[in-house]
Design a protein around this motif. Structure first.
Motif, short mmCIF file in Angstrom:
data_model
loop_
_atom_site.label_atom_id
_atom_site.label_comp_id
_atom_site.label_asym_id
_atom_site.label_seq_id
_atom_site.Cartn_x
_atom_site.Cartn_y
_atom_site.Cartn_z
N CYS A 33 -17.90 20.20 40.46
CA CYS A 33 -18.33 20.66 41.65
C CYS A 33 -17.82 21.77 42.33
O CYS A 33 -18.09 22.69 42.97
CB CYS A 33 -18.78 19.39 42.49
SG CYS A 33 -20.08 18.31 42.14
N TRP A 75 -18.32 25.18 40.74
CA TRP A 75 -19.62 25.36 41.08
C TRP A 75 -19.67 26.04 42.48
O TRP A 75 -20.22 27.07 42.81
CB TRP A 75 -20.60 24.26 41.05
CG TRP A 75 -21.97 24.64 41.16
CD1 TRP A 75 -22.62 25.55 41.48
CD2 TRP A 75 -23.12 23.46 40.94
NE1 TRP A 75 -24.10 25.25 41.87
CE2 TRP A 75 -24.38 24.27 41.35
CE3 TRP A 75 -23.08 22.17 40.62
CZ2 TRP A 75 -25.41 23.40 41.23
CZ3 TRP A 75 -24.32 21.54 40.75
CH2 TRP A 75 -25.66 22.21 41.07
N THR A 76 -19.13 25.48 43.54
CA THR A 76 -19.00 26.03 44.82
C THR A 76 -18.30 27.35 44.84
O THR A 76 -18.88 28.06 45.54
CB THR A 76 -18.08 24.81 45.61
OG1 THR A 76 -18.69 23.71 45.56
CG2 THR A 76 -17.89 25.35 47.14
N ALA A 107 -20.26 30.57 46.35
CA ALA A 107 -19.67 30.99 47.43
C ALA A 107 -19.85 32.30 47.93
O ALA A 107 -20.25 32.80 49.41
CB ALA A 107 -18.11 30.86 47.59
N ASP A 159 -23.27 32.10 50.10
CA ASP A 159 -23.43 31.66 51.33
C ASP A 159 -23.31 32.22 52.46
O ASP A 159 -23.03 33.17 52.61
CB ASP A 159 -22.58 30.27 51.20
CG ASP A 159 -22.83 29.07 51.54
OD1 ASP A 159 -23.86 28.61 50.90
OD2 ASP A 159 -22.58 28.52 52.68
N VAL A 214 -22.98 26.14 49.31
CA VAL A 214 -21.36 25.88 49.39
C VAL A 214 -21.60 25.01 50.95
O VAL A 214 -20.73 24.01 51.19
CB VAL A 214 -20.53 27.14 49.74
CG1 VAL A 214 -19.49 26.72 50.32
CG2 VAL A 214 -20.45 27.77 48.35
N PHE A 274 -22.61 21.55 50.27
CA PHE A 274 -21.42 20.75 49.47
C PHE A 274 -20.29 20.61 50.82
O PHE A 274 -19.83 19.24 50.90
CB PHE A 274 -20.94 21.52 48.59
CG PHE A 274 -19.59 21.00 47.96
CD1 PHE A 274 -20.09 19.90 46.99
CD2 PHE A 274 -18.57 21.21 48.05
CE1 PHE A 274 -18.82 19.04 46.56
CE2 PHE A 274 -17.11 20.79 47.18
CZ PHE A 274 -17.65 19.63 46.39
N GLY A 278 -22.07 15.31 46.33
CA GLY A 278 -21.78 16.70 46.10
C GLY A 278 -22.63 17.35 45.27
O GLY A 278 -23.14 18.56 45.36
N LEU A 296 -25.16 20.46 46.20
CA LEU A 296 -25.07 21.70 45.46
C LEU A 296 -26.36 21.98 44.60
O LEU A 296 -26.54 23.26 44.71
CB LEU A 296 -23.71 21.68 44.39
CG LEU A 296 -22.52 21.97 45.06
CD1 LEU A 296 -21.41 21.50 43.83
CD2 LEU A 296 -22.40 23.45 45.63
#
Length: 142
Positions: free
Chosen positions: A11, A14-15, A19, A22, A70, A73, A102, A106
């Motif tokens: 996670c 992935w974030t 990012a 976002d 993001v 999350f 999370g 996401l």
């Protein structure tokens, strides 16, 4: 526990990857405050054991739809940290909750960015409604 730690690390990766796409604006602050409020307002209900009910799902679905994955999350993580302080979740359950919420946050944010037209188009709200229902079911499965 190893699987949950690996899933949480996934996670985070992935974030980091999503990012740059976002958004950060005034709505980010409003939804962060809403995530704290959802955590403080969490309720425990006895249904086949102990089930916690909150408004966090709405917060991170809206964050994912209007700001990005993001933000969704981060909203889910803020909620989990605050709610754990309120209902005294066991450490292992806390980790599983971080992973479950999370992944759902996401996934919802990523799918909204990929599938939905820009608001205020009707298609945006249709995709939002379908994803919200799907993610709600996903959080119960995880």
């Amino acid at each position: 526990m190893v699987v949950a730690c690996a899933a949480f690390a996934g996670c985070v990766v992935w974030t980091v990857l999503v990012a740059p796409h976002d958004h950060l604006n005034g709505l980010s602050i409003v939804l962060a405050i809403a995530a704290v409020a959802a955590g403080l307002g969490v309720s425990v209900v006895r249904v086949r054991g102990r089930v916690a009910i909150s408004a966090s799902f709405l917060v991170y679905i809206l964050a994912g739809a209007f700001l990005g994955p993001v933000s969704a999350f981060v909203a889910a993580m803020i909620f989990e940290i605050v709610s754990t302080r309120v209902i005294r979740t066991r450490p292992l359950a806390f980790l599983f909750n971080l992973v479950g919420n999370g992944i759902a946050a996401l996934l919802a944010g990523t799918l909204m960015a990929a599938l939905a037209p820009k608001p205020p188009a009707a298609g945006f709200y249709l995709v939002l409604a379908v994803l919200a229902l799907a993610m709600l079911e996903l959080t119960w499965v995880i």
